[in-house]
Design a protein around this motif. Structure first.
Motif, mmCIF file in Angstrom:
data_model
loop_
_atom_site.group_PDB
_atom_site.id
_atom_site.type_symbol
_atom_site.label_atom_id
_atom_site.label_comp_id
_atom_site.label_asym_id
_atom_site.label_seq_id
_atom_site.Cartn_x
_atom_site.Cartn_y
_atom_site.Cartn_z
ATOM 1 N N ILE A 27 0.841 -1.199 0.000
ATOM 2 C CA ILE A 27 0.000 0.000 0.000
ATOM 3 C C ILE A 27 0.878 1.251 0.000
ATOM 4 O O ILE A 27 0.660 2.185 -0.775
ATOM 5 C CB ILE A 27 -0.937 -0.001 1.219
ATOM 6 N N ARG A 28 1.876 1.264 0.871
ATOM 7 C CA ARG A 28 2.768 2.426 0.954
ATOM 8 C C ARG A 28 3.508 2.671 -0.363
ATOM 9 O O ARG A 28 3.787 3.821 -0.714
ATOM 10 C CB ARG A 28 3.782 2.222 2.076
ATOM 11 N N GLN A 32 -0.721 5.264 -6.374
ATOM 12 C CA GLN A 32 -1.785 6.175 -5.951
ATOM 13 C C GLN A 32 -1.670 6.527 -4.471
ATOM 14 O O GLN A 32 -1.734 7.702 -4.099
ATOM 15 C CB GLN A 32 -3.153 5.541 -6.232
ATOM 16 N N ASP A 33 -1.511 5.522 -3.627
ATOM 17 C CA ASP A 33 -1.431 5.784 -2.186
ATOM 18 C C ASP A 33 -0.134 6.497 -1.815
ATOM 19 O O ASP A 33 -0.119 7.323 -0.899
ATOM 20 C CB ASP A 33 -1.550 4.468 -1.406
ATOM 21 N N LYS A 34 0.936 6.176 -2.511
ATOM 22 C CA LYS A 34 2.213 6.840 -2.245
ATOM 23 C C LYS A 34 2.101 8.332 -2.518
ATOM 24 O O LYS A 34 2.599 9.167 -1.745
ATOM 25 C CB LYS A 34 3.312 6.219 -3.114
ATOM 26 N N ALA A 36 -0.706 10.085 -2.464
ATOM 27 C CA ALA A 36 -1.629 10.654 -1.474
ATOM 28 C C ALA A 36 -0.921 10.916 -0.148
ATOM 29 O O ALA A 36 -1.120 11.962 0.478
ATOM 30 C CB ALA A 36 -2.807 9.700 -1.268
ATOM 31 N N ILE A 37 -0.085 9.980 0.268
ATOM 32 C CA ILE A 37 0.660 10.139 1.528
ATOM 33 C C ILE A 37 1.646 11.293 1.428
ATOM 34 O O ILE A 37 1.761 12.113 2.343
ATOM 35 C CB ILE A 37 1.392 8.826 1.879
ATOM 36 N N PHE A 62 -7.909 12.270 1.318
ATOM 37 C CA PHE A 62 -7.022 11.503 2.201
ATOM 38 C C PHE A 62 -7.646 11.346 3.583
ATOM 39 O O PHE A 62 -7.684 10.240 4.144
ATOM 40 C CB PHE A 62 -5.668 12.215 2.316
ATOM 41 N N LYS A 65 -10.687 8.992 3.566
ATOM 42 C CA LYS A 65 -10.285 7.595 3.471
ATOM 43 C C LYS A 65 -9.676 7.107 4.784
ATOM 44 O O LYS A 65 -9.853 5.950 5.163
ATOM 45 C CB LYS A 65 -9.287 7.414 2.322
ATOM 46 N N TYR A 134 -4.390 6.052 7.849
ATOM 47 C CA TYR A 134 -4.755 5.943 6.433
ATOM 48 C C TYR A 134 -4.336 4.580 5.866
ATOM 49 O O TYR A 134 -5.145 3.884 5.238
ATOM 50 C CB TYR A 134 -4.081 7.071 5.650
ATOM 51 N N VAL A 135 -3.102 4.205 6.092
ATOM 52 C CA VAL A 135 -2.590 2.939 5.554
ATOM 53 C C VAL A 135 -3.351 1.755 6.161
ATOM 54 O O VAL A 135 -3.737 0.826 5.449
ATOM 55 C CB VAL A 135 -1.079 2.802 5.830
ATOM 56 N N ARG A 138 -6.790 1.552 4.641
ATOM 57 C CA ARG A 138 -6.733 1.069 3.256
ATOM 58 C C ARG A 138 -6.548 -0.447 3.224
ATOM 59 O O ARG A 138 -7.145 -1.149 2.422
ATOM 60 C CB ARG A 138 -5.585 1.753 2.502
#
Length: 274
Positions: A27-28, A32-34, A36-37, A62, A65, A134-135, A138
């Motif tokens: 995920i990290r 897309q998530d990278k 967003a973070i 963010f 989610k 968040y992570v 997800r």
């Protein structure tokens, strides 16, 4: 994500537990998530008001989610009013909503009563906790999308330690479903007055036991066993129906094809428990 396709709840949980660290890393590192973070870490420190958060769609999404509110992203007007609510007033919007996700977001985000100041956003530790939230969400959401029961167990694990009363459970759709199943309370009980539901659950289980990891694990095992048993019955019923439909269809053309049904095999429940 690691696929849970074709697995029952017990096996799905075993796979999720064995691959959790790897999935979190995926995920990290996902594009897309990278992004967003990175955007959150870079810009959230500049946000002081609810209005500023609303204006930055990437940050707003963010946050939504992170609190499992992805299904409410388009309700920006309501979310804004929630974040600007004065929780000290009983009639404030945040106190009138039954969905605990909104109250959790309001509490953790920590905007002032007027929604024009925030002491959290500049805190490095708070930002790190938000990224972890968040992570983690997800990860949990990804499992729930593949196997609803696995997702319910993961949510129970996350929230059980924060439960203070039966009202905390009954106002949460997934937690209440988990406890009804694990304690053998019929689903129809959800239609009772909430005070009557509380009395019913009190007779079944002492909430103080939730502080004991062994008791939480016991509830989890029971929930998984019952869920898989119910799923086995449903699968067997579907198999029996398919076979009978095949027999009817075969006879519809003027030729009857006899089919022998092994009822004991169809209706047998799984003997192994989680």
């Amino acid at each position: 994500m690691i696929s849970l396709t074709g697995l029952n709840t017990r096996m799905g949980l075993q796979l999720v537990d064995a691959t959790r660290d790897r999935q979190i890393e995926m995920i990290r590192d996902g594009a897309q998530d990278k992004r967003a973070i990175a955007a959150f870490e870079e810009r959230i420190g500049e946000v002081q008001s609810v209005e500023q958060l609303m204006e930055d769609r990437e940050l707003y999404v963010f946050v939504m989610k992170a609190f499992d509110l992805e299904d409410q992203i388009f309700g920006k007007a309501m979310v804004r009013k929630i974040l600007e609510s004065d929780a000290s007033k009983p009639d404030a919007l945040v106190n009138r909503l039954t969905d605990p996700r909104f109250r959790e977001m309001h509490k953790v985000m920590g905007f002032s009563k007027e929604g024009d100041a925030n002491e959290n956003t500049g805190d490095v530790a708070w930002r790190a906790q938000m990224v972890e939230r968040y992570v983690g969400q997800r990860f949990e959401s990804a499992q729930a999308e593949q196997n609803e029961k696995v997702g319910t167990v993961l949510e129970f694990r996350r929230k059980a330690g924060e439960v203070r009363s039966w009202f905390d459970i009954l106002k949460d759709k997934d937690l209440s479903e988990f406890m009804r199943t694990a304690l053998g309370v019929p689903a129809s009980a959800a239609g009772l007055d909430i005070d009557k539901q509380v009395e019913l659950f009190k007779q079944k289980f002492d909430l103080e036991k939730l502080k004991d990891p062994a008791e939480r694990e016991k509830l989890e095992r029971t929930y998984v066993a019952i869920s898989d048993a119910k799923a086995g019955v449903q699968s067997s019923a579907n198999a029996a129906l398919s076979l009978m439909n095949a027999a009817v269809n075969a006879g519809a053309g003027g030729r009857f094809a006899p089919i022998t049904l092994d009822i004991s095999a169809i209706t047998a429940l799984p003997r192994r428990t989680y």
